[in-house]
Design a protein around this motif. Structure first.
Motif, PDB file in Angstrom:
ATOM      1  N   ILE A 203      46.002  51.995 -45.265  1.00 47.58           N
ATOM      2  CA  ILE A 203      44.928  51.079 -44.595  1.00 47.58           C
ATOM      3  C   ILE A 203      44.586  51.769 -43.184  1.00 47.58           C
ATOM      4  CG2 ILE A 203      45.717  48.795 -45.516  1.00 47.58           C
ATOM      5  CD1 ILE A 203      46.959  48.269 -42.667  1.00 47.58           C
ATOM      6  N   ARG A 204      43.445  51.505 -42.862  1.00 39.72           N
ATOM      7  CA  ARG A 204      42.988  52.145 -41.470  1.00 39.72           C
ATOM      8  C   ARG A 204      42.344  50.987 -40.807  1.00 39.72           C
ATOM      9  NH1 ARG A 204      46.153  55.593 -43.098  1.00 39.72           N
ATOM     10  NH2 ARG A 204      45.863  57.586 -43.478  1.00 39.72           N
ATOM     11  N   PHE A 205      42.047  51.300 -39.515  1.00 40.85           N
ATOM     12  CA  PHE A 205      41.386  50.334 -38.423  1.00 40.85           C
ATOM     13  C   PHE A 205      40.101  51.093 -37.942  1.00 40.85           C
ATOM     14  CE2 PHE A 205      45.472  48.303 -38.973  1.00 40.85           C
ATOM     15  CZ  PHE A 205      45.083  46.802 -38.913  1.00 40.85           C
ATOM     16  N   SER A 206      38.946  50.437 -37.809  1.00 44.76           N
ATOM     17  CA  SER A 206      37.852  50.964 -36.820  1.00 44.76           C
ATOM     18  C   SER A 206      37.378  50.223 -36.150  1.00 44.76           C
ATOM     19  CB  SER A 206      36.952  51.612 -38.115  1.00 44.76           C
ATOM     20  OG  SER A 206      35.739  52.163 -37.369  1.00 44.76           O
ATOM     21  N   THR A 207      36.758  50.580 -35.054  1.00 45.76           N
ATOM     22  CA  THR A 207      35.992  49.450 -34.044  1.00 45.76           C
ATOM     23  C   THR A 207      34.594  50.224 -33.942  1.00 45.76           C
ATOM     24  OG1 THR A 207      36.907  50.647 -31.950  1.00 45.76           O
ATOM     25  CG2 THR A 207      38.070  48.556 -32.844  1.00 45.76           C
ATOM     26  N   SER A 208      33.826  49.354 -33.516  1.00 45.63           N
ATOM     27  CA  SER A 208      32.288  49.656 -33.283  1.00 45.63           C
ATOM     28  C   SER A 208      31.716  48.726 -32.235  1.00 45.63           C
ATOM     29  CB  SER A 208      31.632  50.232 -34.270  1.00 45.63           C
ATOM     30  OG  SER A 208      31.494  48.773 -35.233  1.00 45.63           O
ATOM     31  N   SER A 209      30.913  49.417 -31.457  1.00 46.65           N
ATOM     32  CA  SER A 209      29.971  48.339 -30.592  1.00 46.65           C
ATOM     33  C   SER A 209      28.948  47.844 -31.339  1.00 46.65           C
ATOM     34  CB  SER A 209      29.827  49.211 -29.203  1.00 46.65           C
ATOM     35  OG  SER A 209      29.048  48.190 -28.444  1.00 46.65           O
ATOM     36  N   VAL A 210      28.806  46.533 -31.538  1.00 43.46           N
ATOM     37  CA  VAL A 210      27.718  45.882 -32.210  1.00 43.46           C
ATOM     38  C   VAL A 210      26.444  45.663 -31.371  1.00 43.46           C
ATOM     39  CG1 VAL A 210      27.069  44.156 -33.890  1.00 43.46           C
ATOM     40  CG2 VAL A 210      29.343  45.169 -34.033  1.00 43.46           C
ATOM     41  N   ALA A 211      26.776  45.023 -30.353  1.00 43.80           N
ATOM     42  CA  ALA A 211      25.960  44.623 -29.166  1.00 43.80           C
ATOM     43  C   ALA A 211      26.624  44.645 -27.584  1.00 43.80           C
ATOM     44  CB  ALA A 211      25.228  43.201 -29.560  1.00 43.80           C
ATOM     45  N   GLN A 212      25.821  44.556 -26.958  1.00 44.36           N
ATOM     46  CA  GLN A 212      26.243  44.308 -25.502  1.00 44.36           C
ATOM     47  C   GLN A 212      27.151  43.237 -25.255  1.00 44.36           C
ATOM     48  OE1 GLN A 212      25.446  46.476 -23.028  1.00 44.36           O
ATOM     49  NE2 GLN A 212      26.984  45.256 -21.623  1.00 44.36           N
ATOM     50  N   GLY A 213      28.544  43.624 -25.261  1.00 44.21           N
ATOM     51  CA  GLY A 213      29.516  42.745 -25.028  1.00 44.21           C
ATOM     52  C   GLY A 213      30.037  42.323 -26.361  1.00 44.21           C
TER      53      GLY A 213
ATOM     54  N   SER B  50      32.029  43.558 -30.161  1.00 46.44           N
ATOM     55  CA  SER B  50      32.585  44.757 -30.812  1.00 46.44           C
ATOM     56  C   SER B  50      32.719  44.459 -32.431  1.00 46.44           C
ATOM     57  CB  SER B  50      33.930  45.322 -30.124  1.00 46.44           C
ATOM     58  OG  SER B  50      33.561  45.894 -28.891  1.00 46.44           O
ATOM     59  N   GLU B  51      32.828  45.017 -33.119  1.00 42.37           N
ATOM     60  CA  GLU B  51      33.434  44.845 -34.658  1.00 42.37           C
ATOM     61  C   GLU B  51      34.840  45.456 -34.720  1.00 42.37           C
ATOM     62  OE1 GLU B  51      32.192  45.352 -39.219  1.00 42.37           O
ATOM     63  OE2 GLU B  51      31.656  46.972 -37.863  1.00 42.37           O
ATOM     64  N   LEU B  52      35.491  44.744 -35.354  1.00 40.16           N
ATOM     65  CA  LEU B  52      36.762  45.541 -35.698  1.00 40.16           C
ATOM     66  C   LEU B  52      37.076  45.409 -37.486  1.00 40.16           C
ATOM     67  CD1 LEU B  52      40.173  45.349 -34.132  1.00 40.16           C
ATOM     68  CD2 LEU B  52      40.168  45.272 -36.679  1.00 40.16           C
ATOM     69  N   TYR B  53      37.133  46.617 -37.974  1.00 36.70           N
ATOM     70  CA  TYR B  53      36.975  46.742 -39.328  1.00 36.70           C
ATOM     71  C   TYR B  53      38.276  47.254 -40.048  1.00 36.70           C
ATOM     72  CZ  TYR B  53      35.092  48.480 -44.038  1.00 36.70           C
ATOM     73  OH  TYR B  53      34.620  48.856 -45.154  1.00 36.70           O
ATOM     74  N   ALA B  54      38.976  46.590 -40.893  1.00 34.44           N
ATOM     75  CA  ALA B  54      40.233  47.086 -41.628  1.00 34.44           C
ATOM     76  C   ALA B  54      39.676  47.586 -43.038  1.00 34.44           C
ATOM     77  CB  ALA B  54      41.257  45.885 -41.532  1.00 34.44           C
TER      78      ALA B  54
END
Length: 108
Positions: free
Chosen positions: A80-90, A92-96
């Motif tokens: 398993i891994r985790f990833s984060t990304s900014s989706v819009a101002q303020g 964020s997505e956390l993806y596992a």
């Protein structure tokens, strides 16, 4: 459900491979947390509101990933891994994500 970030589980063999499973959540900053973070930027220290937000996001993402794996018949998720990304101002997505498998005891 066994969840691990390694490819093999000691004493187990992969009996079935179901492929990629994932879970994600998108969270927005809370005005109160944002205000307190601004104050912490002045005096320094841990941003506990954001730490809690990320912990909740990780837990939710993992639960969604586990639900998807169970629906496939898996009893474990490996690598398993985790990833984060900014989706819009303020926000964020956390993806596992990981590989859903069925593990069985090895005969050794």
């Amino acid at each position: 459900m066994i969840i691990t970030n390694v490819e093999n589980v000691p004493g187990k063999v992969i009996a079935e491979h179901y492929g990629l499973v994932s879970g994600s959540t998108v969270r927005a900053k809370h005005l109160g947390r944002d205000f307190m973070a601004g104050l912490k930027n002045i005096v320094g220290g841990e941003l506990k509101g954001y730490t809690e937000l990320l912990a909740e996001s990780r837990a939710e993402s993992v639960e969604r990933m586990k639900t998807q794996a169970r629906a496939l018949g898996a009893n474990a998720i490996i690598n398993i891994r985790f990833s984060t990304s900014s989706v819009a101002q303020g926000a964020s997505e956390l993806y596992a994500y990981g590989t859903a498998v069925k593990l069985e005891d090895s005969n050794e």
